[in-house]
Write an enzyme that holds these catalytic residues in place. Structure first.
Site, PDB file in Angstrom:
ATOM      1  N   ASP A 121       2.934   2.268   2.571  1.00 34.88           N
ATOM      2  CA  ASP A 121       3.333   2.755   3.887  1.00 34.88           C
ATOM      3  C   ASP A 121       3.588   1.588   4.827  1.00 34.88           C
ATOM      4  OD1 ASP A 121       3.082   5.686   3.811  1.00 34.88           O
ATOM      5  OD2 ASP A 121       0.985   5.240   3.358  1.00 34.88           O
ATOM      6  N   CYS A 181      -4.535   7.220   4.836  1.00 32.02           N
ATOM      7  CA  CYS A 181      -3.522   6.273   4.371  1.00 32.02           C
ATOM      8  C   CYS A 181      -2.235   6.353   5.170  1.00 32.02           C
ATOM      9  CB  CYS A 181      -3.227   6.488   2.902  1.00 32.02           C
ATOM     10  SG  CYS A 181      -2.390   8.028   2.570  1.00 32.02           S
ATOM     11  N   CYS A 235       0.826  -1.211   0.000  1.00 35.28           N
ATOM     12  CA  CYS A 235       0.000   0.000   0.000  1.00 35.28           C
ATOM     13  C   CYS A 235       0.860   1.261   0.000  1.00 35.28           C
ATOM     14  CB  CYS A 235      -0.903   0.048   1.212  1.00 35.28           C
ATOM     15  SG  CYS A 235      -1.698  -1.494   1.559  1.00 35.28           S
TER      16      CYS A 235
END
Lengths: 265, 397
Positions: free
Chosen positions: A39, A111, A37
């Site tokens: 991160d 996020c 993703c």
């Protein structure tokens, strides 16, 4: 607000992150996010007692892979938590971190603001006294079940190989080699002479293979997908992509390949 | 002003273009449709401009050029216009996995309108698989749309072969040439293209102007209805200053493209060589040779692209990335994923695109700062293997 329009405070923590690093033998360790993703962060804590005998966070360190706000929120949460009572540190929320940074672009709130979660995970780990490394090793070493890979037979000869004779067949191909033992790993390394795209899929948590092979693999151009399982092979006429399960994150994702090699043991 | 290495996103307008345009804003401002002398002046400017664009791509007739407001509009006109015109013949359209977002989204729109869309896969270099394309064509196929080059990784597509396959199968072929028009000359008489999208800004003309080359005899429907300008295919009073600027930009490009490309290519090669040799665990995305002469697309293991862009910004260097964290959708670049990259690899990508005003010194600066930036971010990252951290720290001592 553009995704990269950050406050000065965010930029400051991105440029000069505080408390970067690793604590050897931490009292608590938390890891959240996923490189897939974009991160991933880990937080290490050392816990001590204050004069009143309450538990406090004596030291905290982090490492982060991610965008500007991921680095800045990690840095900020460590500065907030350092010296704090463990109970109070546990209450730090994503919003608290964002507020301390004088705001984050809205799209980044979801996020990248995982830092508070990583701290919580580290405190949970401290409280339960579980050793995360031991837990993961144990899982990876368990005897695998017999797995059915959807499409394995359908695409046999159309991109799926169970044995390999002529390596030049794979020139320029995107190859996925399923780890079925040292032979498959040796083959993967040989294939890097024929194509720039060799990925090994293994259920192991760390680099697979014998000690000697491990060293060679680490130095090779082979990409390794750890703690993963091949679920399905897809394509119109021949192999176009595969569906992979990542146990660590409990997630499925696609990888575009031309060739899947599952050597018979 | 930073060191600008993001020519794929936007290009400055050449001053020679600006000076050619000015008079058409206030002095020769009339509407070409007007019958008075002033209107005739505007008409003359349009005729001359159309000729220059036709010359730029060696189109046999000036009427083959339809002016639009942008490359995106040209893509809409080509895809939607030909799909609607030919829907009785068939309902199948072929694009590639790595088209520009405008083509991808137009294709999605057409799918909702009942058309079927196939996407040709690419190889690890981002080049479409011709044999797959051929297999995808069926008796319902009415259009193939594949760009001349990837706007991201710069891979050049086998346009001549695609156009020949399309011609053989009697299917229309459209190509979006925006990524390559300023660096690779295109001759539509040598390559049997039916429709081609052009942008003004991508050859250092003003934004807000584009064109669609439409081969004589190819029939499409308009998507903008009104006063019937541009042979009825694009209504609305013509943007005369913009079109004049676009044409001037094309004229300059036609004269200078050869020398410019030699210069860009040698700078790009130096950039690629220096970055790959100075930064450990770095890779070039896309094809080593079959790539746009101004494109250098890298990826660096263990770090994320937005962090790279931010750090470069601090050093006054402007570049781009395919990382999810820099996009509106939080998805990594579809092009990199289609090439077979893992998500985490796509996140660590960095794109430099060079242009007419890039100097050697600009690249030297980028080459100088990049290794340190990558190192700093890797020392922050939990993904960096201990061996590499050790190597970095040894160099320090």
């Amino acid at each position: 607000m553009k995704s990269t329009q950050y406050t000065e405070k965010v930029l400051d923590h991105f440029r000069n992150p505080r408390n970067v690093g690793v604590i050897e033998k931490p009292d608590g360790y938390g890891k959240v996010g996923n490189p897939v993703c974009g991160d991933l962060m880990e937080i290490f804590i050392k816990v001590g007692k204050n004069d009143s005998g309450e538990e406090v966070i004596d030291d905290v360190k982090f490492r982060t892979f991610g965008c500007g706000s991921a680095v800045a929120t990690s840095s900020m949460v460590t500065t907030m938590a350092k010296g704090m009572k463990v109970d109070d540190a546990y209450k730090i929320t994503r919003n608290d971190v964002a507020d301390e940074l004088e705001g984050l672009p809205p799209i980044k709130m979801h996020c990248s603001n995982l830092a508070a979660d990583a701290l919580k995970a580290a405190i949970d780990n401290y409280r339960t006294k579980s050793d995360p490394y031991v837990e993961i090793e144990a899982r990876a070493c368990s005897v695998p079940d017999i797995k059915i890979i959807l499409g394995e037979d359908e695409f046999l000869g159309k991109g799926v190989y169970k044995k390999v004779d002529d390596l030049s067949e794979f020139n320029g191909k995107r190859v996925l080699v399923v780890d079925t033992g040292d032979k498959s790993l040796e083959l993967a390394m040989k294939l890097t002479k024929h194509t720039g795209r060799v990925v090994v899929l293994t259920s192991a948590k760390t680099t697979p293979g014998s000690e000697e092979l491990k060293k060679k693999l680490k130095l090779s151009d082979v990409k390794i997908l750890h703690e993963s399982e091949l679920l399905e092979i897809q394509g119109t006429d021949d192999v176009e992509k595969v569906i992979i399960q990542d146990f660590d994150e409990d997630e499925k994702y696609e990888l575009f390949v031309d060739t899947v090699i599952i050597l018979e043991v | 002003m930073s060191i600008y290495l993001d020519y794929q996103a936007a290009k400055p307008v050449d001053v020679r273009v600006v000076s050619e345009m000015t008079i058409y804003f206030n002095n020769k401002f009339a509407n070409p449709s007007s019958l008075h002398c002033d209107g005739d002046e505007a008409t003359d400017a349009l005729i001359e401009s159309r000729q220059k664009i036709a010359d730029f791509i060696n189109a046999p007739n000036t009427s083959d050029i339809i002016f639009t407001s942008s490359a995106t509009e040209s893509n809409n006109l080509a895809l939607i216009g030909s799909a609607m015109r030919n829907k009785k013949k068939g309902n199948h359209i072929i694009i590639s996995e790595i088209e520009h977002i405008s083509i991808l989204n137009i294709a999605k729109y057409l799918e909702r309108e009942g058309f079927k869309v196939s996407r040709v896969p690419v190889d690890q270099f981002g080049i479409i698989k011709l044999e797959k394309l051929e297999k995808l064509i069926n008796d319902q196929t009415i259009l193939i749309s594949i760009s001349t080059a990837s706007n991201e990784v710069g891979s050049l597509q086998p346009i001549k072969e695609i156009s020949e396959i399309a011609a053989k199968k009697n299917v229309l072929f459209h190509t979006d040439a925006v990524a390559s028009e300023g660096v690779i000359p295109i001759d539509v008489q040598k390559v049997p293209i039916d429709m081609m999208t052009l942008s003004s800004n991508d050859i250092y003309g003003p934004r807000g102007v584009g064109a669609l080359y439409l081969k004589k005899g190819v029939r499409i429907n308009p998507i903008i209805i009104g006063g019937g300008q541009e042979r009825g295919l694009r209504s609305g009073s013509e943007n005369v200053p913009g079109i004049v600027g676009f044409a001037k930009a094309a004229e300059i490009m036609r004269e200078e493209i050869k020398t410019e490309v030699i210069r860009l290519k040698s700078m790009r090669d130096k950039l690629i060589q220096e970055v790959l040799s100075r930064v450990p665990n770095s890779y070039l995305n896309g094809h080593p040779e079959k790539r746009l002469p101004n494109n250098a697309h890298f990826r660096f293991d263990y770090i994320e692209g937005e962090s790279l862009i931010l750090s470069l910004k601090d050093q006054k260097v402007a570049a781009a990335t395919g990382s999810a964290c820099s996009s509106k959708t939080l998805e990594p670049s579809h092009t990199l994923i289609s090439m077979g990259l893992l998500h985490e690899e796509a996140h660590g990508s960095l794109l430099f695109t060079l242009g007419r005003f890039t100097k050697e010194a600009d690249l030297d600066k980028a080459i100088e700062v990049l290794p340190g930036i990558v190192k700093r971010l890797r020392l922050l990252s939990p993904l960096t293997p201990p061996e590499l951290i050790k190597k970095y720290n040894e160099v320090n001592d």
